[in-house]
Design a protein around this motif. Structure first.
Motif, PDB file in Angstrom:
ATOM      1  N   LYS A  47      19.135  33.247  -8.946  1.00 55.95           N
ATOM      2  CA  LYS A  47      20.467  33.859  -9.069  1.00 55.95           C
ATOM      3  C   LYS A  47      20.349  35.383  -9.130  1.00 55.95           C
ATOM      4  O   LYS A  47      21.100  36.104  -8.468  1.00 55.95           O
ATOM      5  N   THR A  48      19.394  35.873  -9.911  1.00 52.36           N
ATOM      6  CA  THR A  48      19.191  37.315 -10.028  1.00 52.36           C
ATOM      7  C   THR A  48      18.797  37.918  -8.689  1.00 52.36           C
ATOM      8  O   THR A  48      19.287  38.988  -8.299  1.00 52.36           O
ATOM      9  N   LEU A  49      17.892  37.232  -7.968  1.00 52.83           N
ATOM     10  CA  LEU A  49      17.477  37.733  -6.661  1.00 52.83           C
ATOM     11  C   LEU A  49      18.647  37.784  -5.685  1.00 52.83           C
ATOM     12  O   LEU A  49      18.776  38.728  -4.908  1.00 52.83           O
ATOM     13  N   ARG A  50      19.487  36.761  -5.700  1.00 49.83           N
ATOM     14  CA  ARG A  50      20.632  36.733  -4.788  1.00 49.83           C
ATOM     15  C   ARG A  50      21.646  37.823  -5.122  1.00 49.83           C
ATOM     16  O   ARG A  50      22.270  38.395  -4.245  1.00 49.83           O
ATOM     17  N   GLU A  51      21.833  38.071  -6.419  1.00 49.10           N
ATOM     18  CA  GLU A  51      22.776  39.111  -6.817  1.00 49.10           C
ATOM     19  C   GLU A  51      22.286  40.501  -6.426  1.00 49.10           C
ATOM     20  O   GLU A  51      23.071  41.378  -6.108  1.00 49.10           O
ATOM     21  N   ASN A  52      20.970  40.705  -6.444  1.00 49.10           N
ATOM     22  CA  ASN A  52      20.413  42.020  -6.137  1.00 49.10           C
ATOM     23  C   ASN A  52      20.092  42.222  -4.673  1.00 49.10           C
ATOM     24  O   ASN A  52      19.750  43.327  -4.264  1.00 49.10           O
ATOM     25  N   ASP A  53      20.182  41.187  -3.868  1.00 50.77           N
ATOM     26  CA  ASP A  53      19.843  41.275  -2.445  1.00 50.77           C
ATOM     27  C   ASP A  53      21.060  41.826  -1.680  1.00 50.77           C
ATOM     28  O   ASP A  53      22.118  41.193  -1.660  1.00 50.77           O
ATOM     29  N   PRO A  54      20.902  42.969  -1.016  1.00 53.16           N
ATOM     30  CA  PRO A  54      22.059  43.561  -0.293  1.00 53.16           C
ATOM     31  C   PRO A  54      22.453  42.742   0.946  1.00 53.16           C
ATOM     32  O   PRO A  54      23.588  42.804   1.376  1.00 53.16           O
ATOM     33  N   ASN A  55      21.542  41.978   1.521  1.00 55.19           N
ATOM     34  CA  ASN A  55      21.853  41.211   2.721  1.00 55.19           C
ATOM     35  C   ASN A  55      22.679  39.967   2.418  1.00 55.19           C
ATOM     36  O   ASN A  55      23.356  39.445   3.293  1.00 55.19           O
ATOM     37  N   SER A  56      22.604  39.463   1.184  1.00 55.70           N
ATOM     38  CA  SER A  56      23.329  38.229   0.871  1.00 55.70           C
ATOM     39  C   SER A  56      24.779  38.499   0.465  1.00 55.70           C
ATOM     40  O   SER A  56      25.574  37.574   0.421  1.00 55.70           O
ATOM     41  N   LYS A  57      25.140  39.767   0.181  1.00 50.63           N
ATOM     42  CA  LYS A  57      26.517  40.079  -0.210  1.00 50.63           C
ATOM     43  C   LYS A  57      27.407  40.079   1.029  1.00 50.63           C
ATOM     44  O   LYS A  57      27.030  40.542   2.103  1.00 50.63           O
ATOM     45  N   LYS A  58      28.598  39.540   0.845  1.00 51.78           N
ATOM     46  CA  LYS A  58      29.548  39.497   1.949  1.00 51.78           C
ATOM     47  C   LYS A  58      30.201  40.875   2.109  1.00 51.78           C
ATOM     48  O   LYS A  58      30.565  41.511   1.135  1.00 51.78           O
ATOM     49  N   GLN A  59      30.354  41.287   3.354  1.00 51.49           N
ATOM     50  CA  GLN A  59      30.995  42.564   3.618  1.00 51.49           C
ATOM     51  C   GLN A  59      32.418  42.323   4.060  1.00 51.49           C
ATOM     52  O   GLN A  59      32.677  41.545   4.966  1.00 51.49           O
ATOM     53  N   ASN A  60      33.381  42.958   3.430  1.00 49.23           N
ATOM     54  CA  ASN A  60      34.807  42.799   3.772  1.00 49.23           C
ATOM     55  C   ASN A  60      35.321  43.972   4.542  1.00 49.23           C
ATOM     56  O   ASN A  60      35.117  45.071   4.390  1.00 49.23           O
TER      57      ASN A  60
END
Length: 177
Positions: free
Chosen positions: A164-177
């Motif tokens: 969970k921490t890795l996913r929150e800190n990964d810029p590629n996994s965040k959705k861009q609006n």
């Protein structure tokens, strides 16, 4: 009788500690078929000193509770059998034997065995009966099983938290609006 004398073990470990030769070099120099005994001797000497390498000639009997504590320590700390043996200052082969018997027979396998010689002439050959655990052994087995399940659940929880921490800190996994 042991395969290698205490003096020989101390000599090899001292040569290794001098830093002039590796463990593999020592095994080749002295014509040993494997480097694992030397590795074990060095590891034991680092943890407990050179006096630990001196062969002990005692036939100590261990209680079932002590055997269970060794197995529990090995499982919960997830360390090697050699490190477990060094921690408890017992033989690695003894740890292997207890773990094998525990895995195949459970807590019952760690009971003390009857000593002495068996009778030469058995009256009738009995069917080999399965040992029945006592109430105390059942509880000990259940406690060890529950501790193992708890340890596995804690490991799963920690892995999921890290993910969970890795996913929150990964810029590629965040959705861009």
């Amino acid at each position: 009788m042991t395969k290698y004398s205490s003096e020989f073990k101390v000599k090899l470990v001292n040569e290794y500690f001098d830093g002039q030769i590796s463990i593999l070099g020592l095994s080749k120099k002295y014509g040993m078929p494997s480097k694992s005994p030397i590795y074990r001797w060095v590891h034991e000497a680092e943890a407990n000193g050179l006096n630990y390498l001196i062969t002990k000639k005692s036939h100590k009997e261990y209680s079932q509770d002590f055997k269970l504590s060794v197995i529990e320590y090995h499982k919960l700390h997830e360390i090697s059998r050699l490190d477990t043996a060094i921690y408890f200052k017992i033989s690695p082969s003894q740890v292997n034997s207890w773990i094998y018997r525990y895995n195949h027979y459970g807590v019952i396998g760690l009971r003390r065995r009857p000593r002495g010689r068996r009778p030469l002439m058995a009256k009738k050959k009995k069917k080999q009966t399965r040992l029945n655990p006592t109430k105390e052994e059942k509880y000990k087995q259940e406690i060890l099983d529950l501790k193992a399940k708890l340890h596995d659940a804690e490991m799963d929880r920690d892995i999921l938290k890290a993910l969970k921490t890795l996913r929150e800190n990964d810029p590629n996994s965040k959705k861009q609006n």
